[in-house]
Design a protein around this motif. Sequence first.
Motif, PDB file in Angstrom:
ATOM      1  N   ASP A   1       9.498  -7.222  -8.878  1.00 41.47           N
ATOM      2  CA  ASP A   1       9.094  -7.012 -10.262  1.00 41.47           C
ATOM      3  C   ASP A   1       9.017  -8.346 -11.010  1.00 41.47           C
ATOM      4  O   ASP A   1       8.111  -8.566 -11.814  1.00 41.47           O
ATOM      5  CB  ASP A   1      10.080  -6.076 -10.959  1.00 41.47           C
ATOM      6  CG  ASP A   1       9.680  -5.758 -12.394  1.00 41.47           C
ATOM      7  OD1 ASP A   1       8.594  -5.176 -12.572  1.00 41.47           O
ATOM      8  OD2 ASP A   1      10.436  -6.102 -13.315  1.00 41.47           O
ATOM      9  N   GLU A   2       9.973  -9.236 -10.724  1.00 45.22           N
ATOM     10  CA  GLU A   2       9.971 -10.560 -11.368  1.00 45.22           C
ATOM     11  C   GLU A   2       8.756 -11.374 -10.919  1.00 45.22           C
ATOM     12  O   GLU A   2       8.134 -12.081 -11.718  1.00 45.22           O
ATOM     13  CB  GLU A   2      11.266 -11.304 -11.019  1.00 45.22           C
ATOM     14  CG  GLU A   2      11.533 -12.541 -11.848  1.00 45.22           C
ATOM     15  CD  GLU A   2      11.682 -12.264 -13.328  1.00 45.22           C
ATOM     16  OE1 GLU A   2      11.047 -12.980 -14.119  1.00 45.22           O
ATOM     17  OE2 GLU A   2      12.425 -11.325 -13.695  1.00 45.22           O
ATOM     18  N   ILE A   3       8.406 -11.267  -9.647  1.00 46.64           N
ATOM     19  CA  ILE A   3       7.221 -11.958  -9.133  1.00 46.64           C
ATOM     20  C   ILE A   3       5.963 -11.390  -9.789  1.00 46.64           C
ATOM     21  O   ILE A   3       5.032 -12.122 -10.136  1.00 46.64           O
ATOM     22  CB  ILE A   3       7.148 -11.833  -7.600  1.00 46.64           C
ATOM     23  CG1 ILE A   3       8.322 -12.591  -6.947  1.00 46.64           C
ATOM     24  CG2 ILE A   3       5.820 -12.367  -7.067  1.00 46.64           C
ATOM     25  CD1 ILE A   3       8.474 -12.328  -5.461  1.00 46.64           C
TER      26      ILE A   3
ATOM     27  N   CYS B   1      14.254 -15.196  -9.707  1.00 42.92           N
ATOM     28  CA  CYS B   1      15.533 -14.755  -9.148  1.00 42.92           C
ATOM     29  C   CYS B   1      15.848 -13.324  -9.590  1.00 42.92           C
ATOM     30  O   CYS B   1      15.516 -12.913 -10.703  1.00 42.92           O
ATOM     31  CB  CYS B   1      16.647 -15.698  -9.593  1.00 42.92           C
ATOM     32  SG  CYS B   1      18.240 -15.378  -8.807  1.00 42.92           S
ATOM     33  N   ALA B   2      16.478 -12.582  -8.697  1.00 39.76           N
ATOM     34  CA  ALA B   2      16.951 -11.231  -9.019  1.00 39.76           C
ATOM     35  C   ALA B   2      18.324 -11.054  -8.387  1.00 39.76           C
ATOM     36  O   ALA B   2      18.647 -11.686  -7.373  1.00 39.76           O
ATOM     37  CB  ALA B   2      15.983 -10.172  -8.490  1.00 39.76           C
TER      38      ALA B   2
ATOM     39  N   THR C   1      19.940 -21.467  -9.292  1.00 43.61           N
ATOM     40  CA  THR C   1      18.661 -21.467  -8.576  1.00 43.61           C
ATOM     41  C   THR C   1      17.442 -21.435  -9.484  1.00 43.61           C
ATOM     42  O   THR C   1      16.391 -21.981  -9.133  1.00 43.61           O
ATOM     43  CB  THR C   1      18.583 -20.266  -7.614  1.00 43.61           C
ATOM     44  OG1 THR C   1      18.809 -19.052  -8.348  1.00 43.61           O
ATOM     45  CG2 THR C   1      19.612 -20.386  -6.510  1.00 43.61           C
ATOM     46  N   ALA C   2      17.565 -20.822 -10.679  1.00 45.82           N
ATOM     47  CA  ALA C   2      16.374 -20.627 -11.515  1.00 45.82           C
ATOM     48  C   ALA C   2      16.391 -21.397 -12.830  1.00 45.82           C
ATOM     49  O   ALA C   2      15.325 -21.696 -13.373  1.00 45.82           O
ATOM     50  CB  ALA C   2      16.191 -19.131 -11.810  1.00 45.82           C
ATOM     51  N   ALA C   3      17.572 -21.742 -13.371  1.00 50.55           N
ATOM     52  CA  ALA C   3      17.629 -22.423 -14.671  1.00 50.55           C
ATOM     53  C   ALA C   3      17.688 -23.947 -14.538  1.00 50.55           C
ATOM     54  O   ALA C   3      17.023 -24.658 -15.284  1.00 50.55           O
ATOM     55  CB  ALA C   3      18.825 -21.916 -15.481  1.00 50.55           C
TER      56      ALA C   3
ATOM     57  N   ASP D   1      11.422 -17.961 -14.701  1.00 54.23           N
ATOM     58  CA  ASP D   1      12.052 -16.650 -14.605  1.00 54.23           C
ATOM     59  C   ASP D   1      12.216 -16.068 -16.012  1.00 54.23           C
ATOM     60  O   ASP D   1      12.528 -16.793 -16.963  1.00 54.23           O
ATOM     61  CB  ASP D   1      13.416 -16.804 -13.921  1.00 54.23           C
ATOM     62  CG  ASP D   1      14.081 -15.475 -13.632  1.00 54.23           C
ATOM     63  OD1 ASP D   1      14.020 -15.032 -12.487  1.00 54.23           O
ATOM     64  OD2 ASP D   1      14.664 -14.880 -14.566  1.00 54.23           O
ATOM     65  N   SER D   2      12.000 -14.773 -16.156  1.00 59.58           N
ATOM     66  CA  SER D   2      12.018 -14.152 -17.489  1.00 59.58           C
ATOM     67  C   SER D   2      13.370 -14.294 -18.198  1.00 59.58           C
ATOM     68  O   SER D   2      13.431 -14.296 -19.425  1.00 59.58           O
ATOM     69  CB  SER D   2      11.640 -12.671 -17.388  1.00 59.58           C
ATOM     70  OG  SER D   2      12.552 -11.979 -16.559  1.00 59.58           O
ATOM     71  N   SER D   3      14.459 -14.441 -17.440  1.00 55.79           N
ATOM     72  CA  SER D   3      15.787 -14.567 -18.057  1.00 55.79           C
ATOM     73  C   SER D   3      15.960 -15.888 -18.791  1.00 55.79           C
ATOM     74  O   SER D   3      16.846 -16.015 -19.640  1.00 55.79           O
ATOM     75  CB  SER D   3      16.885 -14.438 -16.994  1.00 55.79           C
ATOM     76  OG  SER D   3      16.865 -13.171 -16.394  1.00 55.79           O
ATOM     77  N   PHE D   4      15.128 -16.889 -18.462  1.00 58.49           N
ATOM     78  CA  PHE D   4      15.323 -18.219 -19.033  1.00 58.49           C
ATOM     79  C   PHE D   4      14.132 -18.689 -19.856  1.00 58.49           C
ATOM     80  O   PHE D   4      13.960 -19.887 -20.088  1.00 58.49           O
ATOM     81  CB  PHE D   4      15.634 -19.218 -17.914  1.00 58.49           C
ATOM     82  CG  PHE D   4      16.836 -18.833 -17.100  1.00 58.49           C
ATOM     83  CD1 PHE D   4      18.088 -18.749 -17.677  1.00 58.49           C
ATOM     84  CD2 PHE D   4      16.706 -18.505 -15.755  1.00 58.49           C
ATOM     85  CE1 PHE D   4      19.201 -18.380 -16.939  1.00 58.49           C
ATOM     86  CE2 PHE D   4      17.806 -18.133 -15.005  1.00 58.49           C
ATOM     87  CZ  PHE D   4      19.059 -18.070 -15.594  1.00 58.49           C
ATOM     88  N   GLN D   5      13.329 -17.743 -20.332  1.00 57.14           N
ATOM     89  CA  GLN D   5      12.221 -18.112 -21.230  1.00 57.14           C
ATOM     90  C   GLN D   5      12.755 -18.783 -22.499  1.00 57.14           C
ATOM     91  O   GLN D   5      12.151 -19.727 -23.019  1.00 57.14           O
ATOM     92  CB  GLN D   5      11.422 -16.866 -21.608  1.00 57.14           C
ATOM     93  CG  GLN D   5      10.632 -16.240 -20.475  1.00 57.14           C
ATOM     94  CD  GLN D   5      10.053 -14.886 -20.869  1.00 57.14           C
ATOM     95  OE1 GLN D   5      10.421 -14.312 -21.890  1.00 57.14           O
ATOM     96  NE2 GLN D   5       9.139 -14.382 -20.060  1.00 57.14           N
TER      97      GLN D   5
END
Length: 382
Positions: free
Chosen positions: A287-289, A258-259, A136-138, A296-300
């Motif tokens: 928090d992610e928003i 995404c969380a 969904t996010a990457a 998304d911070s996981s895929f910076q």
Amino acid sequence: MPAVIENDTLVYKGSNLFRQRLLLSTLSGRAIRIVDIRNSHNNPGLKEFEVNLIRLMDKITNGSRVELNETGTSLYYQPGILIGGQVTHSCCPQRGIGYYLELLLALGPFCKEPLNAVLQGVTHHDLDVSVDKIKTAALPILLKFILVDDGLELKVVRRGAPPLGGGEVVFKCPVRRHLRPLQWTKWGLVKRIRGVVYALRVSPTMANRVVESAKGVMLKFLPDVYINTDQCRGSNAGKSPGFGVSLVAETNEKTFYCAEAKSLEAGSGETVLPEELGRQCALKLLDEIYRSGAVDSSFQWLLALWMALGQKDVSECVVGPLSDYTIKFLQHLKEFFGVMFKLEVMRKDDDEESDEEKAATAQTVKMTCVGIGYVNISKRTL
């Protein structure tokens, strides 16, 4: 520690950031040597999941050379040519499928043949992003660089919870000769929230309780909330019991946050209430928003990789506060490719935003670089 260069080989100490170094070594063609791998541990050397990762790399490359000493505390890796193609791999249950899938996602566009990988193992793991989050996010980030969705796909065939796993996913990735530069400075406002709750070898009521709890939090933020339930049965439920939730917020600028949250591993002796799990995941999404930014911070780090490898033009993107993993990755990009990013903290204009608007988002960072013009010389051209 920064790398030491010996005979054009980058030498690192310790096991930290092992996957980053393996990935960038393969893309750059530069050999690496990693020494003192867990020297002071009771069980020194590479872990089982790291050896498993090297085996996966061997399957998608041709001509890679790996030398490992008897104790496993020193590794020499000379990368081969990325070939891709059809791959089936059983992932080590110490890590989730997401640990391996992120690597394939980063390498996929630069293979000789379109990648068609079947990965088996734990689909939702505490240490790694889930397959749902990658989907969904990457994947939307990669689409920004390749533009055309001609074969990019991630399908969850079966889910599998730890410790035994039993899940399976199919990942297909097209190849590209080069990536386009990217300008992505707006992320817009959240317009809807979607999600999925899975229940594996547990009562279906668990999933419903998670849904109600998560919706109870999210409906205070936005009215357009829909959470689906995936109550897997039989062989599709994997080999271990468990349940979890993945929520995604989509903005009007096609940014996805995404969380996720999952139950504790079976046999750990601890339990978590479905209501608490749903609430925990909803708060993580908020928090992610709040962190905001275009990704998304996981895929910076994935964004930084594709920006650096793009055509010889300026790419820029505004992200939320940089994660520690991304900061280390930027340092590695400089060592392997000589790429340096300009990082600029975005200052908020007092006249443009109210105090409430300023408090609604974290401080963002503009990442700017000139791509190195990385060309996939293996890709067949007409």
